[in-house]
Design an enzyme around this catalytic site. Structure first.
Site, short mmCIF file in Angstrom:
data_model
loop_
_atom_site.label_atom_id
_atom_site.label_comp_id
_atom_site.label_asym_id
_atom_site.label_seq_id
_atom_site.Cartn_x
_atom_site.Cartn_y
_atom_site.Cartn_z
N LYS A 114 0.81 -0.83 -0.08
CA LYS A 114 0.21 -0.30 -0.27
C LYS A 114 0.89 1.40 -0.08
O LYS A 114 0.31 2.76 -0.55
CB LYS A 114 -1.06 0.57 1.21
CG LYS A 114 -2.31 -0.77 1.22
CD LYS A 114 -3.55 -0.57 2.40
CE LYS A 114 -4.27 -1.37 2.23
NZ LYS A 114 -5.43 -1.66 3.20
N LYS A 151 -6.40 -9.08 -6.79
CA LYS A 151 -7.87 -9.59 -6.20
C LYS A 151 -8.70 -8.47 -6.34
O LYS A 151 -8.20 -7.19 -6.81
CB LYS A 151 -7.27 -9.29 -4.77
CG LYS A 151 -8.09 -9.39 -3.24
CD LYS A 151 -7.45 -9.23 -2.51
CE LYS A 151 -8.58 -7.36 -1.28
NZ LYS A 151 -8.14 -7.93 -0.03
N LYS A 206 -12.46 -3.59 -2.62
CA LYS A 206 -12.91 -2.34 -2.99
C LYS A 206 -12.11 -0.86 -2.97
O LYS A 206 -13.26 -0.09 -2.99
CB LYS A 206 -14.08 -2.43 -1.63
CG LYS A 206 -13.32 -2.39 0.17
CD LYS A 206 -14.16 -2.90 1.20
CE LYS A 206 -13.85 -3.34 2.54
NZ LYS A 206 -12.38 -3.69 2.99
P1 AMP Z 1 -10.18 -5.28 1.73
O1 AMP Z 1 -11.11 -5.25 1.35
O2 AMP Z 1 -9.20 -5.57 0.88
O3 AMP Z 1 -10.17 -4.78 2.99
O4 AMP Z 1 -10.23 -6.91 2.91
C1 AMP Z 1 -11.13 -7.40 3.30
C2 AMP Z 1 -11.28 -8.28 4.11
O5 AMP Z 1 -12.23 -9.01 2.84
C3 AMP Z 1 -9.82 -10.18 4.00
O6 AMP Z 1 -9.43 -10.15 4.71
C4 AMP Z 1 -10.91 -10.85 3.24
O7 AMP Z 1 -10.95 -11.50 4.39
C5 AMP Z 1 -12.52 -10.20 2.50
N1 AMP Z 1 -12.08 -9.93 1.16
C6 AMP Z 1 -11.86 -8.94 0.54
N2 AMP Z 1 -11.80 -9.04 -1.49
C7 AMP Z 1 -11.63 -9.71 -1.30
C8 AMP Z 1 -11.60 -11.02 -2.37
N3 AMP Z 1 -11.29 -10.54 -3.37
N4 AMP Z 1 -11.65 -12.17 -2.09
C9 AMP Z 1 -11.66 -13.19 -1.20
N5 AMP Z 1 -11.72 -12.13 0.00
C10 AMP Z 1 -11.78 -11.46 0.52
N1 TRP Z 2 -8.08 -5.12 8.60
C1 TRP Z 2 -8.73 -5.94 8.09
C2 TRP Z 2 -9.94 -5.68 6.65
O1 TRP Z 2 -8.99 -5.13 5.60
C3 TRP Z 2 -10.02 -5.17 8.98
C4 TRP Z 2 -10.13 -5.53 10.43
C5 TRP Z 2 -9.45 -4.84 11.42
C6 TRP Z 2 -10.20 -7.00 11.32
N2 TRP Z 2 -9.93 -4.83 12.26
C7 TRP Z 2 -10.03 -6.28 12.43
C8 TRP Z 2 -10.75 -7.30 10.58
C9 TRP Z 2 -9.51 -7.33 13.52
C10 TRP Z 2 -10.02 -9.29 11.32
C11 TRP Z 2 -9.93 -8.82 12.45
O2 TRP Z 2 -10.74 -5.24 6.12
#
Ligand code: AMP
Ligand code: TRP
Length: 348
Positions: free
Chosen positions: A132, A213, A216
């Site tokens: 990031k 991936k 969002k």
């Molecule tokens: P993020 O959207 O990067 O904040 O990801 C948060 C959590 O959502 C991750 O740890 C995954 O558990 C789940 N997640 C988000 N995007 C994906 C994806 N494309 N495939 C699978 N799991 C995802």
């Molecule tokens: N880092 C996680 C994400 O990417 C969100 C998150 C924050 C989380 N604190 C957590 C997930 C504690 C599991 C446990 O969305």
């Protein structure tokens, strides 16, 4: 069914469930962008399954979201939207404690103590930070300490299990290391959490670039299906998914990432394994495969959207969140005071 009109009153049930000494599972999805099909398959659906076996905590980590720039108005709206989506996707407020991170001041308080027990070296090894920070111009200290706030989210509640996508596994391991170090220095204080990584759907890939991936926070959103996308948009995105040119439906994530991703999406939503999906589609061409995957995604998401519309306009959301805040504040306060006492703070 109107899920909010169910007789079972979540507050009482939550209290009862606490007494039964169930294992506790906890996770959150930061509201840094609209929730996607990846969030549903990789995270929310897992929690929907776990809520039947474990005492479940699901929260909105809004404090994590500002590690990258956010529009305050949009962020505020998205927090509530996400809570409604959690419920619309099947998280039952009678089986889950649902809450907003920033409403509980102990998260940041404990995080500070944990930061003072985390080494720069280990924090610097976090691959998400490395990735990031490469993509951003003004990298904040918050982006660097993000995993330590996450450790606080987990350790405050003595979570046994933390369901996360593969990309967050390293953060849960960091939480475990910090907990272990703290316990050795001050005596038993924290439970050592374990990550739970789903076998299927651990990573849903971007439809327009199946080597990355589905995220969002993607800039264009072209290959990303958002949970609130309308039918036409969903179909268009799936029909234009990038595949390959040999027109054979085979599950092979290395050589055929696009097709394998469609099979993963299908199999996760149908709750079958990817090999079975491959078998089902063996005589299909790519066009027909895409069409059937699109039908499945549309069916799932329209159902979620109907429930979402019902919930977002109801006053139950505030009740659920007040309840979540009340329950988590008590637990978090107790843990924080214990920690403050152990490290020798003030008059704790
Ligand atoms: P993020 O959207 O990067 O904040 O990801 C948060 C959590 O959502 C991750 O740890 C995954 O558990 C789940 N997640 C988000 N995007 C994906 C994806 N494309 N495939 C699978 N799991 C995802
Ligand atoms: N880092 C996680 C994400 O990417 C969100 C998150 C924050 C989380 N604190 C957590 C997930 C504690 C599991 C446990 O969305």
């Amino acid at each position: 069914v109107n899920i909010l009109k169910k007789k079972s009153y979540y507050y009482i049930i939550n209290k009862k469930r606490k007494c039964i000494n169930m294992k506790r599972v906890l996770t959150g999805l930061q509201p840094s962008g609209e929730l996607t099909l990846g969030s549903l398959i990789g995270s929310i659906s897992q929690m929907v399954k776990y809520q039947e076996e474990y005492e479940s905590f699901m929260f909105v980590p809004d404090m994590h979201a500002i590690t990258v720039k956010q529009d305050p108005k949009l962020l505020k709206e998205r927090i509530i939207k996400n809570v409604a989506l959690y419920i619309a996707c099947g998280l039952d407020p009678s089986k889950n404690t649902i809450y907003i991170q920033s409403e509980n001041l102990y998260h940041a308080n404990l995080s500070w103590v944990l930061e003072c027990h985390t080494y720069i070296g280990e924090a610097s090894r976090m691959t998400q930070f490395k990735d990031k920070s490469k993509k951003q111009e003004n990298v904040t200290v918050g982006l660097f300490t993000y995993p330590i706030l996450m450790a606080s989210d987990i350790l405050l509640y003595d979570a046994d299990y933390v369901p996360v996508g593969i990309d967050q596994k390293q953060h849960v391991e960091l939480a475990r290391n910090i907990a272990d170090r703290f316990n050795k220095m001050y005596g038993d204080t924290f439970k050592l959490p374990e990550p739970l990584i789903p076998e299927v759907g651990a990573k849903i890939m971007d439809l327009s670039d199946p080597t990355k991936k589905m995220s969002k926070s993607d800039a264009t959103g072209k290959g990303v299906i958002y949970l609130l996308d309308d039918e036409k948009t969903i179909r268009k995105k799936i029909m234009s998914a990038v595949t390959d040119s040999d027109n054979k439906v085979i599950y092979d994530p290395i050589n055929k990432p696009g097709i394998s991703n469609l099979l993963t999406i299908y199999s996760s939503l149908k709750k079958i394994d990817a090999k079975k999906a491959e078998e089902h589609f063996k005589d299909y061409n790519y066009g027909n495969l895409k069409k059937e995957v699109a039908d499945t995604v549309v069916e799932t998401l329209l159902d979620i959207q109907n429930k979402y519309n019902e919930i977002i306009n109801s006053d139950k959301l505030n009740e659920i969140l007040d309840n979540g805040r009340e329950i988590t504040e008590k637990i978090a306060k107790e843990k924080t005071y214990e920690v403050f006492k152990k490290v020798g703070f003030g008059r704790y």
